[in-house]
Design a protein around this motif. Structure first.
Motif, mmCIF file in Angstrom:
data_model
loop_
_atom_site.group_PDB
_atom_site.id
_atom_site.type_symbol
_atom_site.label_atom_id
_atom_site.label_comp_id
_atom_site.label_asym_id
_atom_site.label_seq_id
_atom_site.Cartn_x
_atom_site.Cartn_y
_atom_site.Cartn_z
ATOM 1 N N ILE A 58 -30.999 46.135 -4.033
ATOM 2 C CA ILE A 58 -30.733 46.337 -2.607
ATOM 3 C C ILE A 58 -29.289 46.746 -2.344
ATOM 4 N N ALA A 59 -28.505 46.964 -3.414
ATOM 5 C CA ALA A 59 -27.088 47.293 -3.224
ATOM 6 C C ALA A 59 -26.938 48.463 -2.260
ATOM 7 N N PRO A 60 -26.287 48.250 -1.127
ATOM 8 C CA PRO A 60 -26.162 49.316 -0.136
ATOM 9 C C PRO A 60 -25.003 50.265 -0.471
ATOM 10 N N ALA A 61 -25.120 51.476 0.028
ATOM 11 C CA ALA A 61 -24.040 52.434 -0.201
ATOM 12 C C ALA A 61 -22.818 52.050 0.627
ATOM 13 N N ASP A 62 -23.066 51.583 1.857
ATOM 14 C CA ASP A 62 -21.961 51.164 2.708
ATOM 15 C C ASP A 62 -21.998 49.656 2.885
ATOM 16 N N THR A 63 -21.001 49.151 3.568
ATOM 17 C CA THR A 63 -20.974 47.730 3.869
ATOM 18 C C THR A 63 -22.034 47.405 4.913
ATOM 19 N N VAL A 64 -22.838 46.382 4.627
ATOM 20 C CA VAL A 64 -23.856 45.945 5.582
ATOM 21 C C VAL A 64 -23.537 44.522 5.969
ATOM 22 N N THR A 66 -24.942 41.122 8.406
ATOM 23 C CA THR A 66 -26.091 40.602 9.129
ATOM 24 C C THR A 66 -25.765 39.205 9.636
ATOM 25 N N PHE A 67 -26.719 38.576 10.311
ATOM 26 C CA PHE A 67 -26.519 37.274 10.942
ATOM 27 C C PHE A 67 -25.267 37.285 11.824
ATOM 28 N N GLY A 68 -25.185 38.249 12.704
ATOM 29 C CA GLY A 68 -24.070 38.330 13.637
ATOM 30 C C GLY A 68 -22.735 38.513 12.949
ATOM 31 N N GLY A 69 -22.747 39.223 11.818
ATOM 32 C CA GLY A 69 -21.482 39.512 11.138
ATOM 33 C C GLY A 69 -21.014 38.397 10.226
ATOM 34 N N SER A 70 -21.786 37.285 10.126
ATOM 35 C CA SER A 70 -21.285 36.179 9.308
ATOM 36 C C SER A 70 -21.606 36.389 7.827
ATOM 37 N N PHE A 71 -22.507 37.292 7.527
ATOM 38 C CA PHE A 71 -22.877 37.547 6.131
ATOM 39 C C PHE A 71 -22.647 39.020 5.864
ATOM 40 N N ILE A 72 -21.989 39.335 4.766
ATOM 41 C CA ILE A 72 -21.633 40.727 4.500
ATOM 42 C C ILE A 72 -22.038 41.085 3.077
ATOM 43 N N LEU A 73 -22.529 42.304 2.908
ATOM 44 C CA LEU A 73 -22.842 42.778 1.566
ATOM 45 C C LEU A 73 -22.120 44.103 1.370
ATOM 46 N N ASP A 74 -21.068 44.068 0.576
ATOM 47 C CA ASP A 74 -20.339 45.297 0.288
ATOM 48 C C ASP A 74 -20.236 45.450 -1.225
ATOM 49 N N GLN A 75 -19.518 46.468 -1.657
ATOM 50 C CA GLN A 75 -19.402 46.722 -3.090
ATOM 51 C C GLN A 75 -18.797 45.531 -3.817
ATOM 52 N N LEU A 76 -17.814 44.895 -3.190
ATOM 53 C CA LEU A 76 -17.165 43.730 -3.795
ATOM 54 C C LEU A 76 -18.182 42.627 -4.045
ATOM 55 N N ALA A 77 -18.991 42.334 -3.004
ATOM 56 C CA ALA A 77 -19.968 41.257 -3.125
ATOM 57 C C ALA A 77 -20.993 41.587 -4.210
#
Lengths: 482, 214
Positions: A58-64, A66-77
């Motif tokens: 599910i690795a996204p190309a951009d930063t995603v 969710t949960f009102g900005g409290s959870f983030i999935l970016d390249q670092l994560a």
């Protein structure tokens, strides 16, 4: 009240897989007899690999977020999560024989370990103060229990108690800082905190640095930087070696992620201030870690002080405040975790029932007994010392380059000099393995099992491979901050 | 006006009780003072219209946690004299730390963002406003992820507590009624087939002979 928007659940799929599988392991293990405990280990490793696959899928190309900005999935994560999952899987496989010998080969051990990994994953993706704290607590609580897991060992209980009390205090300090930031900004979300801090920078500098101090203290406590390192040697020595191996590897990556989330994502406008704080912590950590390690006779305790000095190096990369510095620090953290897993992995093989190999003397004559494991341990130690062509050299080099690029040449010189001091105690262990005569009548036993041997060999050789071709991993580290 | 008086009365009680927690000699009294501190804090929360928090503080902390504390304090034989050792020795250092903390806090609170002027007074809610409902609403929407993680932390606490304290006790004389009822003849009685040995058979014939003789 604002309208609630259904959160996007795709970025949290890995965490959901992890949690569901952990509960499955917990239940399945209940129905297994002791002889079939290997199946629990199999399920545990399967969980970690499945989750890693989910992260990659599910690795996204951009930063995603969710949960009102409290959870983030970016390249670092993504990068850090995959590293945490794979290293934890290695750690669990290495510790199987040790756990059997010390009568702690139980399903709960793996369940607690998996929960700790879940906590680390949350820490790497947390983008609000609340989630950072909850992830940290999930990790710490599992670790306290894992350290005390061997109930027959008084030493282990003692170190678990120490870790618990000091860890609770550190959490308290961190929470205190968070609560003051909440008072100033009125929000827990790191994006909004960052915006408000920017506006308040000129109006309330004292309140902001007051809060920042507590955050930095809490962070350096969890990372183990001087003067908040007192717990580290005791816990490394007292804990069962399998747990020391676990604490010394993946949680360091999670601690780095926490530092990045809090300091770089949330409080980047206070960078001038936290750089100064980290500067002091880094220099003192490298000095004390390297010098005190010289007098240690216990190998685990020596590696604890060596960890302190490595934390100093990681902080050097962070304090530069540049993207180059952050990616150098990330590279350093990842490679340190890989190196530590080899060092503790070999040490663990020397354990047997009723005997805990932990002194440097216990390693004498390892070369005669088994040259291959001696060579692997030597590679790991050379890498920690920063000798080429191992990966430790390149990691130190890139951090020092980052420091030089912000015109702090004196700091680079100090770091290099202190690393040279550190070389002494690493080489002393190598001398014990290769040149010291082993005591008569002391039998050195090595547990041989094929899977551990293959994985440990690959792990050890990866230190050389990454040292010669560091660009692949480095590319991921640079990508994480661009 | 009445609210102000209530606030000051209970604030004073909170401070006095909190001081008593660390200064009284008897640990049972200290625990009871802590109960009083929680109780008066709950009332201060009540004046802030935070009924749910106030009630849960009383229920959870006063009702459960502190009672457990009291049990532990009463059950354990604590040597009070030893606990108080070094109180005078560490007092100067303690006072120094307390003074520094106090000065720092005052300097932060009096000026800038935490001063009374910069805080906007909240608007009182209508009498039918349910605090509990409002909390529940954000807990299961905005903070649902954090809420789930908190639940996982509780699960870890359960697993950890059980795995650290449960021991298989081997010497207990525990009886299992269901096992006793389900027992069959085969479990208790073992029928062994034995080849007839020569010794008894001869005695048998002897006895037969003797019988016959009579």
């Amino acid at each position: 009240m604002s309208e609630f928007i259904q959160p996007n659940l795709i970025p949290v799929i890995p965490e959901m897989v992890m949690l569901a599988m952990t509960c499955l392991v917990l239940v399945v293990d209940l129905f297994l007899p002791q002889a079939k405990r290997g199946f629990t280990l199999f399920l545990t490793v399967l969980t970690l690999l499945l989750t890693a696959a989910a992260v990659i899928a599910i690795a996204p190309a951009d930063t995603v977020s969710t949960f009102g900005g409290s959870f983030i999935l970016d390249q670092l994560a993504v990068t850090l999560k995959v590293a945490i999952l794979l290293i934890s899987a290695l750690v669990f496989i290495y510790s199987r024989d040790y756990l059997k010998d010390h009568d702690i080969y139980k399903g709960e051990y793996y369940v607690l370990g998996l929960f700790a990994v879940l906590g680390m994953m949350i820490m790497t993706s947390a983008h609000s103060f609340l989630l950072v704290y909850l992830g940290l607590e999930l990790l710490s609580l599992s670790l306290y229990a894992m350290i005390a897991f061997n109930r027959k060992s008084i030493q282990a209980s003692e170190s678990a108690m120490k870790y618990f009390v000091l860890g609770a205090m550190a959490s308290g300090l961190l929470l205190y800082g968070i609560s003051i930031f909440y008072g100033i900004t009125g929000t827990l979300d790191l994006n909004q905190v960052s915006d408000v801090v920017r506006m308040q920078l000129t109006e309330n500098p004292i309140a902001l640095s007051f809060a920042l101090t507590f955050i930095v203290v809490g962070l350096s406590f969890k990372l183990g930087a001087v003067p908040f390192h007192m717990w580290l040697p005791d816990i490394y020595q007292g804990a069962p070696t399998s747990v020391t191996l676990f604490i010394g590897t993946a949680p360091k990556i999670a601690g780095f992620a926490m530092a990045i989330r809090l300091l770089v994502d949330g409080l980047s406008d206070l960078q001038a201030e936290w750089s100064q704080m980290l500067l002091v912590l880094a220099v003192v950590s490298m000095a004390l870690g390297n010098i005190v390690a010289i007098v240690q006779t216990n190998f685990k305790r020596m590696l604890a002080y060596s960890t302190v000095s490595h934390v100093g190096f990681i902080m050097l990369g962070l304090l530069s405040g540049t993207e180059v510095g952050y990616s150098a620090a990330m590279f350093y953290t990842l490679t340190y975790a890989i190196t530590a897993s080899v060092a503790f992995g070999v040490l663990m093989l020397l354990n047997r029932e009723g005997f805990e190999a932990e002194n440097i003397d216990d390693l004498t004559g390892l070369n005669n007994k088994n040259p291959w494991y001696a060579a692997l341990l030597a590679i790991a130690l050379f890498s920690m010392a920063g000798l080429p062509p191992t990966v430790g050299f390149y990691a130190k080099l890139s951090v020092i380059q980052a420091v030089v690029s912000i015109d702090m040449v004196w700091l680079a010189v100090v770091a290099v000099l202190l690393s040279v001091i550190g070389l002494f105690y690493y080489l002393r262990v190598v001398k014990a393995m290769y040149f010291d005569p082993s005591d008569e009548g002391r039998e050195l036993t090595i547990k041989e099992s094929l899977d551990v041997k293959i994985l440990l060999s690959l792990n050890g050789l990866s230190l050389l491979g990454l040292g010669i071709f560091p660009s692949g991993l480095m590319a991921y580290c640079i990508l994480a901050f661009s | 006006m009445t609210e102000t008086i209530i606030f000051y009365v209970f604030a004073l009680m909170t401070v006095v009780a909190a001081t008593a927690v660390v200064t009284v000699r008897n640990p049972v009294h200290a625990a009871l003072s802590l109960v009083l501190t929680f109780f008066t804090s709950a009332i201060i929360w009540m004046t802030l219209e935070a009924e749910f928090l106030a009630i849960s503080l009383v229920l959870v902390y006063v009702g459960a946690v502190m009672v457990l504390f009291l049990f532990v304090v009463m059950m354990l034989d604590i040597n009070i004299a030893r606990l108080r050792e070094g109180f005078v020795r560490y007092l100067p250092l303690g006072i120094a730390v307390a003074v520094i903390m106090f000065v720092m806090m005052v300097s932060v609170i009096t000026g800038g963002i935490f001063s009374g002027d910069s805080v906007i007074e909240p608007i009182a809610k209508a009498a039918d406003y349910s605090n509990t409902k409002a909390l529940g609403r954000v807990l299961y929407t905005q903070y649902v992820f954090a809420f789930e993680i908190a639940a996982v932390i509780l699960l870890v606490a359960i697993v950890a507590a059980i795995s650290l304290t449960m021991r298989k006790r081997t010497h207990t004389k525990y009886q299992s009624p269901s096992a006793q009822i389900r027992v069959t003849k085969a479990d208790r009685l073992r029928i062994v087939k034995m080849p007839p040995s020569s010794e008894p058979s001869r005695s048998k014939t002897l006895s037969n002979e003797s019988l016959g003789n009579e």
